[in-house]
Design a protein around this motif. Structure first.
Motif, PDB file in Angstrom:
ATOM      1  N   MET A  44      -6.913   5.051  -2.931  1.00 12.81           N
ATOM      2  CA  MET A  44      -6.693   3.733  -2.549  1.00 12.81           C
ATOM      3  C   MET A  44      -7.919   2.923  -2.388  1.00 12.81           C
ATOM      4  SD  MET A  44      -3.215   3.588  -2.950  1.00 12.81           S
ATOM      5  CE  MET A  44      -2.917   1.952  -2.107  1.00 12.81           C
TER       6      MET A  44
ATOM      7  N   TRP B  81       0.790  -1.321  -0.055  1.00 14.90           N
ATOM      8  CA  TRP B  81      -0.133   0.146   0.056  1.00 14.90           C
ATOM      9  C   TRP B  81       0.922   1.360  -0.048  1.00 14.90           C
ATOM     10  CZ3 TRP B  81      -0.160   3.845   3.737  1.00 14.90           C
ATOM     11  CH2 TRP B  81      -1.377   4.649   3.354  1.00 14.90           C
TER      12      TRP B  81
ATOM     13  N   LEU C 111       2.689   1.658  -3.416  1.00 13.91           N
ATOM     14  CA  LEU C 111       1.748   2.061  -4.567  1.00 13.91           C
ATOM     15  C   LEU C 111       1.273   3.494  -4.482  1.00 13.91           C
ATOM     16  CD1 LEU C 111       0.411   1.115  -7.013  1.00 13.91           C
ATOM     17  CD2 LEU C 111      -1.402   0.331  -5.449  1.00 13.91           C
ATOM     18  N   LYS C 112       0.999   3.904  -3.188  1.00 10.98           N
ATOM     19  CA  LYS C 112       0.448   5.204  -2.635  1.00 10.98           C
ATOM     20  C   LYS C 112       1.611   6.270  -3.185  1.00 10.98           C
ATOM     21  CE  LYS C 112      -2.230   8.319  -0.798  1.00 10.98           C
ATOM     22  NZ  LYS C 112      -3.598   8.661  -1.306  1.00 10.98           N
TER      23      LYS C 112
ATOM     24  N   VAL D 183      -5.130   1.455  -7.261  1.00 15.07           N
ATOM     25  CA  VAL D 183      -5.494   3.032  -7.284  1.00 15.07           C
ATOM     26  C   VAL D 183      -6.569   3.375  -8.101  1.00 15.07           C
ATOM     27  CG1 VAL D 183      -4.112   5.298  -7.519  1.00 15.07           C
ATOM     28  CG2 VAL D 183      -2.916   3.451  -6.353  1.00 15.07           C
TER      29      VAL D 183
ATOM     30  N   TYR E  87      -8.876   1.948 -12.877  1.00 11.32           N
ATOM     31  CA  TYR E  87      -7.778   1.323 -11.884  1.00 11.32           C
ATOM     32  C   TYR E  87      -6.617   0.857 -12.077  1.00 11.32           C
ATOM     33  CZ  TYR E  87     -12.533   1.329  -9.571  1.00 11.32           C
ATOM     34  OH  TYR E  87     -13.755   1.579  -8.924  1.00 11.32           O
TER      35      TYR E  87
ATOM     36  N   TRP F 110      -4.084  -4.124  -3.124  1.00 10.91           N
ATOM     37  CA  TRP F 110      -4.710  -2.834  -3.169  1.00 10.91           C
ATOM     38  C   TRP F 110      -4.546  -2.393  -5.017  1.00 10.91           C
ATOM     39  CZ3 TRP F 110      -6.348  -1.320   1.281  1.00 10.91           C
ATOM     40  CH2 TRP F 110      -5.924  -1.923   2.443  1.00 10.91           C
TER      41      TRP F 110
ATOM     42  N   SER G 252      -9.441  -1.401  -2.008  1.00 17.95           N
ATOM     43  CA  SER G 252      -9.357  -2.697  -2.226  1.00 17.95           C
ATOM     44  C   SER G 252      -9.421  -3.361  -3.713  1.00 17.95           C
ATOM     45  CB  SER G 252     -10.059  -3.526  -1.214  1.00 17.95           C
ATOM     46  OG  SER G 252      -9.921  -4.863  -1.410  1.00 17.95           O
TER      47      SER G 252
END
Length: 301
Positions: free
Chosen positions: A40, A29, A32-33, A144, A117, A142, A42
């Motif tokens: 973000m 997470w 990727l963030k 985005v 996404y 996760w 699921s």
């Protein structure tokens, strides 16, 4: 006494495994963030088999213009995803072979009904399949949401015709992109391209244009349809046969396909008439109903 210590060891093992999985989710997470801008979410509910609106791309730019690979989600397992691409392993260029190595990180972009996404996966292997190339990756926790859709979108494969207003002189290599029967349109400052629709909404569409010529011709095609280019599109939809919808190119990515190189463009409609939007929305809702009926199990066996 032995049973007691066995229970203690088992409980500690389960706890350590849970902590290890939680730490992996947290660092995934966080990475990727840091790399992507967006909300973000699921990724567990995003993976639907036979979804054709997927693109595999390298996480970083390899070369001046990285090549993407359109794919279909073929199977979903507990820890892995399987993507099916209409490619032969021997036709992959060197730029794609570099980032399609086992253990490398990839981005998977999926076009949903209301958003786009992006998820980060790790490549586990590639093997040949009867229908193309089967790509095995890890299953991400996760994703985005990189773009929110205003209108419902549906995946559809339809032949369309794009027209581009020629603003600058085109090099001789463009002759490999435009069909000989269409070169007469240059006198009217227009260029026509045959394309295949990938998905459609009342706000825009995605389409693929294949080029069987040289890589230079594919590069010229991406220049002709660069972002911010103005085009008109003819959609084979009942009620819109004679309509010429104006659109602006938002993104243009080079792709690999079994027929050769090509580009995938994303376009947004420019001030369509209300009745034109209604016809498109009616078509989209009809396709969505057909898809729901196809997925719904029959009561009679």
């Amino acid at each position: 006494m032995a049973a007691f210590w066995a229970a203690i060891v088992g409980a500690l093992s389960v706890t350590l495994i849970g902590l290890w999985q939680s730490s992996i989710r947290y660092y995934t997470w966080r990475r990727l963030k840091r790399r992507s801008e967006g909300m973000m979410v699921s990724a567990e509910l995003l993976w639907q088999t036979n979804n054709p609106c997927l693109v595999l791309r390298p996480p970083g730019e390899i070369g001046a213009e990285p090549i993407c690979i359109p794919a279909t989600l073929w199977a979903v397992k507990r820890y892995h995803l399987y993507f099916l691409s209409d490619l032969d392993k021997g036709c992959l260029p060197e730029t794609a072979v570099e980032w399609l190595q086992k253990g490398n990180l990839l981005f998977v972009e999926m076009t949903g009904e209301a958003a786009i996404y992006r998820a980060e996966v790790r490549l586990c292997g590639i093997r040949s399949h009867a229908q193309g190339l089967l790509i095995k990756t890890t299953r991400p926790f996760w994703a985005v949401r990189i773009q929110r859709r205003q209108y419902a979108r549906v995946a559809v494969a339809l032949p369309i015709v794009l027209e581009r207003m020629e603003e600058t002189s085109v090099h001789q290599i463009a002759e490999e992109v435009v069909k000989p029967s269409e070169r007469s349109d240059r006198q009217t400052q227009r260029q026509r391209f045959d394309a295949v629709l990938c998905d459609l909404s009342a706000g825009g569409f995605r389409a693929e244009l294949l080029c069987e010529g040289s890589p230079q011709a594919a590069a010229m095609l991406s220049e002709l349809l660069a972002p911010q280019t103005m085009v008109t599109v003819h959609l084979p939809i009942i009620g819109l046969e004679k309509a010429r919808l104006r659109a602006r190119v938002l993104t243009c990515d080079r792709i690999l396909a079994r027929c050769g190189l090509g580009v995938r463009i994303a376009c947004s409609f420019l001030a369509p008439e209300p009745w034109e939007q209604e016809e498109i929305m009616h078509f989209v809702f009809q396709k969505q109903r057909e898809e729901l009926q196809r997925r719904r199990p029959s009561r009679f066996v």
